[in-house]
Design a protein around this motif. Structure first.
Motif, short mmCIF file in Angstrom:
data_model
loop_
_atom_site.label_atom_id
_atom_site.label_comp_id
_atom_site.label_asym_id
_atom_site.label_seq_id
_atom_site.Cartn_x
_atom_site.Cartn_y
_atom_site.Cartn_z
N MET A 6 20.28 43.08 33.34
CA MET A 6 20.92 41.87 32.82
C MET A 6 21.63 41.16 33.96
N PRO A 7 21.71 39.84 33.92
CA PRO A 7 22.42 39.12 34.99
C PRO A 7 23.91 39.44 34.95
N GLN A 8 24.50 39.54 36.12
CA GLN A 8 25.94 39.76 36.21
C GLN A 8 26.64 38.40 36.23
N LEU A 9 27.64 38.25 35.39
CA LEU A 9 28.36 36.98 35.24
C LEU A 9 29.83 37.17 35.56
N MET A 10 30.44 36.14 36.10
CA MET A 10 31.87 36.15 36.34
C MET A 10 32.47 34.85 35.82
N VAL A 11 33.65 34.96 35.23
CA VAL A 11 34.32 33.83 34.60
C VAL A 11 35.55 33.46 35.44
N ILE A 12 35.60 32.19 35.88
CA ILE A 12 36.65 31.75 36.80
C ILE A 12 37.20 30.41 36.32
N PRO A 13 38.51 30.26 36.22
CA PRO A 13 39.06 28.96 35.82
C PRO A 13 38.98 27.94 36.96
N GLU A 14 38.85 26.67 36.60
CA GLU A 14 38.95 25.61 37.60
C GLU A 14 40.42 25.39 37.93
N VAL A 15 40.72 25.36 39.22
CA VAL A 15 42.10 25.17 39.67
C VAL A 15 42.11 24.08 40.73
N PRO A 16 43.29 23.53 41.06
CA PRO A 16 43.36 22.49 42.10
C PRO A 16 42.79 22.98 43.42
N LYS A 17 42.33 22.06 44.23
CA LYS A 17 41.70 22.37 45.50
C LYS A 17 42.60 23.24 46.37
N GLY A 18 42.03 24.33 46.88
CA GLY A 18 42.77 25.22 47.74
C GLY A 18 43.57 26.29 47.03
N LYS A 19 43.69 26.20 45.69
CA LYS A 19 44.44 27.18 44.92
C LYS A 19 43.52 28.35 44.54
N SER A 20 44.13 29.50 44.32
CA SER A 20 43.36 30.70 43.99
C SER A 20 43.08 30.77 42.49
N PRO A 21 41.82 30.91 42.08
CA PRO A 21 41.53 31.10 40.66
C PRO A 21 42.16 32.37 40.10
N VAL A 22 42.30 33.39 40.94
CA VAL A 22 42.90 34.63 40.48
C VAL A 22 44.37 34.42 40.13
N ASP A 23 45.08 33.64 40.95
CA ASP A 23 46.47 33.34 40.63
C ASP A 23 46.57 32.58 39.31
N GLY A 24 45.61 31.67 39.08
CA GLY A 24 45.59 30.93 37.82
C GLY A 24 45.44 31.86 36.62
N LEU A 25 44.56 32.85 36.75
CA LEU A 25 44.36 33.80 35.66
C LEU A 25 45.61 34.65 35.41
N ARG A 26 46.31 34.97 36.48
CA ARG A 26 47.48 35.82 36.34
C ARG A 26 48.70 35.09 35.79
N ASN A 27 48.82 33.82 36.12
CA ASN A 27 50.06 33.12 35.84
C ASN A 27 50.00 32.15 34.66
N ASN A 28 48.79 31.79 34.22
CA ASN A 28 48.65 30.80 33.15
C ASN A 28 48.09 31.48 31.90
N PRO A 29 48.89 31.63 30.84
CA PRO A 29 48.41 32.34 29.64
C PRO A 29 47.24 31.66 28.96
N ILE A 30 47.18 30.32 29.03
CA ILE A 30 46.05 29.61 28.42
C ILE A 30 44.75 29.95 29.15
N LEU A 31 44.78 29.92 30.49
CA LEU A 31 43.60 30.26 31.27
C LEU A 31 43.19 31.71 31.05
N LYS A 32 44.18 32.58 30.97
CA LYS A 32 43.89 34.00 30.77
C LYS A 32 43.24 34.24 29.40
#
Length: 419
Positions: free
Chosen positions: A166-192
């Protein structure tokens, strides 16, 4: 005797053909309202019943029109919209001998898991000889899919998974340019929460999901960025490429004002092929207007958007995997080499790539960088390490002193340098 055989053949033909057209819905009018879960969708469908006897329309018209509406809802799943289950002429032709199975009422009732008790509308026309109703149903797409696979109308997802994975998929939020998507997932409850909804949807369909929250996975990005060059600081792309997903999904959302002081959530979802960054599909889902219940609105909007995007991902996977497993090769060439030496190395590397791949595509060729997408036979190269071993051996034996050295490898990305 011969005449009897002819008559019997005509009778069989009549039996086979007439019920086939009779089984299909009269209206074929339906609209998908929302994806309720990973397997069910809510559909608003129109049903029609006609009878020259007004008394029959009055007596059984609503019930017969409701049955027709159910068929229209299933017809929508199979043939309608932008993402039908039957995606090409081959599958549509495969379906023809089995239409009577899918549209007999016993199976229609298997597919329809819920039916509204109230009609959205009811109209009697043609002087009482025709009734048209509108009603909502929940339809289980997975049961329909299993029947399609059992009849070999579409390819069996499990058989494909056994053959090539099966294809491997990863889910990443869109964040402002230069910002880390991982930080967005950790700090924003809506994105998480939105990410958890998608991941739940994916795992329910047996996709392999890669979770990007571990910061250690980004350690290779520095090397990858130097090798790949500046891609407008697209950290989502680099993260997906570094970890090794086949497809990465990005999403963003916003609240909008609804009627009666309510708010609804709009979620935009995009899916990209990791090795090339090619857009595979994009969809926007909307929630109902609510007062409060923000997480419920996020979940509703995301379910609607991701269901259609997944349909396009699956189409990509089925078609692309016919070419084989895809890898991305990025090669850094020693800058001290002469122009002629660089050209010889580029030509040699192209020959090596073609030898070990079913198909290859040169994306970038400069004095210091080569970028290839290649498709390999999964029976021979089910891992990047195996492919790298053969490429190194073939190149080193033919390059008159030039050597390939690995920088970093994972499931999809192979970073190399040539000295």
């Amino acid at each position: 005797m011969r005449n009897l055989c002819v008559i019997m053949s005509l009778i069989v033909l009549f039996i086979c053909v007439v019920p086939l057209s009779a089984q299909l819905p009269e209206s074929k009018q339906a609209t998908v309202i929302e994806s309720v879960s990973s397997s069910e969708v809510l559909i608003e469908a129109t049903g029609i019943y006609k009878n020259k006897k007004k008394s029959e329309v009055e007596k059984i018209g609503v019930a017969r029109a409701s049955d027709d509406a159910k068929k229209a809802a299933v017809y929508q799943i199979l043939y309608g919209g932008t993402d039908p289950m039957l995606k090409n002429t081959v599958e549509i032709n495969n379906m023809e001998p089995h239409i009577s199975f899918f549209f007999n009422m016993a199976n229609i009732n298997r597919y329809v898991s819920y039916e509204d008790t109230q009609l959205k509308s009811k109209v009697i026309t043609n002087k009482g000889t025709e009734i048209k109703i509108v009603k909502r149903f929940k339809v289980n797409k997975e049961i329909i899919r299993r029947d399609l696979e059992n009849f070999k109308i579409i390819e069996d997802r499990q058989e494909l998974a056994k053959a090539i994975g099966m294809p491997q998929l990863m889910v990443i939020p869109e964040v402002p340019k230069g910002k880390s998507p991982v930080d967005g997932l950790r700090n924003n409850p809506i994105l998480k929460h939105a990410a958890s909804v998608v991941e739940s949807h994916l795992t329910a369909k047996n996709y392999e999901v890669l979770v990007p929250q571990q910061m250690e996975s980004i350690n290779t990005l520095a090397d990858a960025q130097q090798m790949l060059g500046d891609r407008n600081e697209d950290l989502a792309y680099k993260l997906a490429l570094s970890i090794g997903s086949d497809v990465y999904i990005t999403y963003s959302g916003a609240y909008e004002k609804g009627s009666y002081n309510t708010t609804k959530y709009a979620m935009n979802v995009r899916a990209y092929e990791t090795t090339t960054g090619r857009l595979l599909g994009t969809e926007t889902g909307y929630s109902q207007g609510r007062q409060g219940e923000s997480m419920a609105s996020v979940e509703e909007a995301m379910n609607t958007a991701i269901d259609n995007v997944l349909s396009r991902i699956e189409s990509y996977w089925r078609e692309d995997m016919k070419n084989g497993i895809q890898y991305k090769l990025v090669i850094s060439i020693n800058p001290s080499l002469s122009e002629d030496e660089v050209l010889d190395i580029q030509d040699l590397f192209e020959d090596v790539v073609k030898k070990f791949s079913k198909r290859s595509k040169e994306n970038i060729a400069t004095k210091q960088t080569l970028d290839y997408s290649i498709w390999c036979d999964p029976a021979k190269y089910d891992s990047s390490r195996r492919l790298l071993r053969d490429i190194r051996q073939e190149f080193d034996n033919s390059a008159f002193g030039a050597k390939i050295k690995p920088i970093n490898t994972n499931r999809k990305l192979i970073l190399l340098k040539i000295d």
